[in-house]
Design an enzyme around this catalytic site. Structure first.
Site, mmCIF file in Angstrom:
data_model
loop_
_atom_site.group_PDB
_atom_site.id
_atom_site.type_symbol
_atom_site.label_atom_id
_atom_site.label_comp_id
_atom_site.label_asym_id
_atom_site.label_seq_id
_atom_site.Cartn_x
_atom_site.Cartn_y
_atom_site.Cartn_z
ATOM 1 N N LYS A 1 0.831 -1.217 0.000
ATOM 2 C CA LYS A 1 0.000 0.000 0.000
ATOM 3 C C LYS A 1 0.864 1.265 0.000
ATOM 4 O O LYS A 1 0.660 2.161 -0.805
ATOM 5 C CB LYS A 1 -0.926 0.024 1.235
ATOM 6 N N ARG B 1 -10.059 0.582 8.148
ATOM 7 C CA ARG B 1 -9.690 -0.811 8.405
ATOM 8 C C ARG B 1 -10.817 -1.560 9.099
ATOM 9 O O ARG B 1 -10.646 -2.732 9.412
ATOM 10 C CB ARG B 1 -8.456 -0.857 9.304
ATOM 11 N N ARG C 1 11.247 -6.099 5.182
ATOM 12 C CA ARG C 1 11.026 -4.672 5.441
ATOM 13 C C ARG C 1 11.463 -4.318 6.866
ATOM 14 O O ARG C 1 12.089 -3.293 7.104
ATOM 15 C CB ARG C 1 9.543 -4.333 5.241
ATOM 16 N N ARG D 1 11.273 -1.524 11.958
ATOM 17 C CA ARG D 1 9.903 -1.563 12.517
ATOM 18 C C ARG D 1 9.708 -2.841 13.320
ATOM 19 O O ARG D 1 9.810 -3.942 12.781
ATOM 20 C CB ARG D 1 8.876 -1.534 11.370
ATOM 21 N N ARG E 1 -1.512 -9.379 13.248
ATOM 22 C CA ARG E 1 -1.978 -8.335 12.313
ATOM 23 C C ARG E 1 -2.809 -8.968 11.187
ATOM 24 O O ARG E 1 -3.818 -8.412 10.769
ATOM 25 C CB ARG E 1 -0.782 -7.561 11.744
#
Ligand code: AMP
Length: 191
Positions: free
Chosen positions: A14, A89, A128, A134, A146
């Site tokens: 995204k 969401r 990532r 992160r 998640r």
């Protein structure tokens, strides 16, 4: 005005594709995840609160997220439109967005769902996380949570936007350029 909602599971691309759409159509990119992360960095009260949910891979409660989003939209004037990345969401966020946009004479143009399998997304998130640091991308339990949050709370949005004729599904597997080209083709059809 063009207002785009980009949604899909964590790791679907995204943020990456939102950057392309932002430049191509001169839009303002609002990522609720980035807004929360900025608040955490600045140690704001909102950041502290959001962190307690994000650290577990849970969604931040609706009202907090909706208020933050409205605030961000209201900061922007005389613009060509928005890309909403990672918002809504939940169905309740989607309904709040619809009525908020209506109240300011705006509406969603298109909702784009980036689709990819969990195993591919997991690999992307771990990679990532190694690059960005992160923490929610580096722990498999958090990633699984998640995905679970997504399946329970976000997945119903597909039906919601489909029922009002605004859902477009894009294959999110491939190179960044391939996915960007699919998005471009879709945008050319819509405009
Ligand atoms: P993202 O950067 O979109 O992957 O979001 C990272 C985290 O921020 C999510 O796992 C949630 O904890 C929180 N978050 C981002 N957007 C929302 C939203 N629309 N509603 C609730 N929580 C959100």
């Amino acid at each position: 005005m063009i207002n785009i909602i980009l949604f899909g599971k964590p790791g679907a691309g995204k943020g990456t594709q939102a950057e392309f759409l932002k430049i191509a159509y001169n839009l303002v990119h609002i990522s609720t995840g980035d807004l929360f992360r900025n608040n955490i960095k600045n140690k704001s009260q909102l950041g502290l609160l959001a962190k307690s949910y994000m650290d577990k891979g849970d969604l931040v409660p609706d009202q907090i997220t909706i208020d933050m989003l409205k605030n961000e939209v209201n900061k922007n004037h005389e613009i060509k439109g928005f890309i909403f990345d990672g918002f809504p969401r939940t169905i309740s966020q989607a309904e709040a967005l619809d009525s908020f946009l209506e109240s300011i004479n705006m509406k969603i143009t298109v909702t784009i769902f980036l689709e990819a399998e969990d195993s591919i997304l997991e690999d992307r998130l771990i990679k990532r996380g190694q690059l960005s640091g992160r923490t929610d991308d580096q722990d498999l339990d958090k990633i699984c949570n998640r995905f679970k949050e997504y399946n329970i709370k976000t997945f119903p949005l597909k039906k919601y936007y489909n029922s009002i004729g605004k859902l477009h599904i894009i294959n999110g597997i491939g190179t960044i350029d391939e996915i960007r080209d699919r998005l471009s083709n879709l945008m050319n059809q819509i405009q």
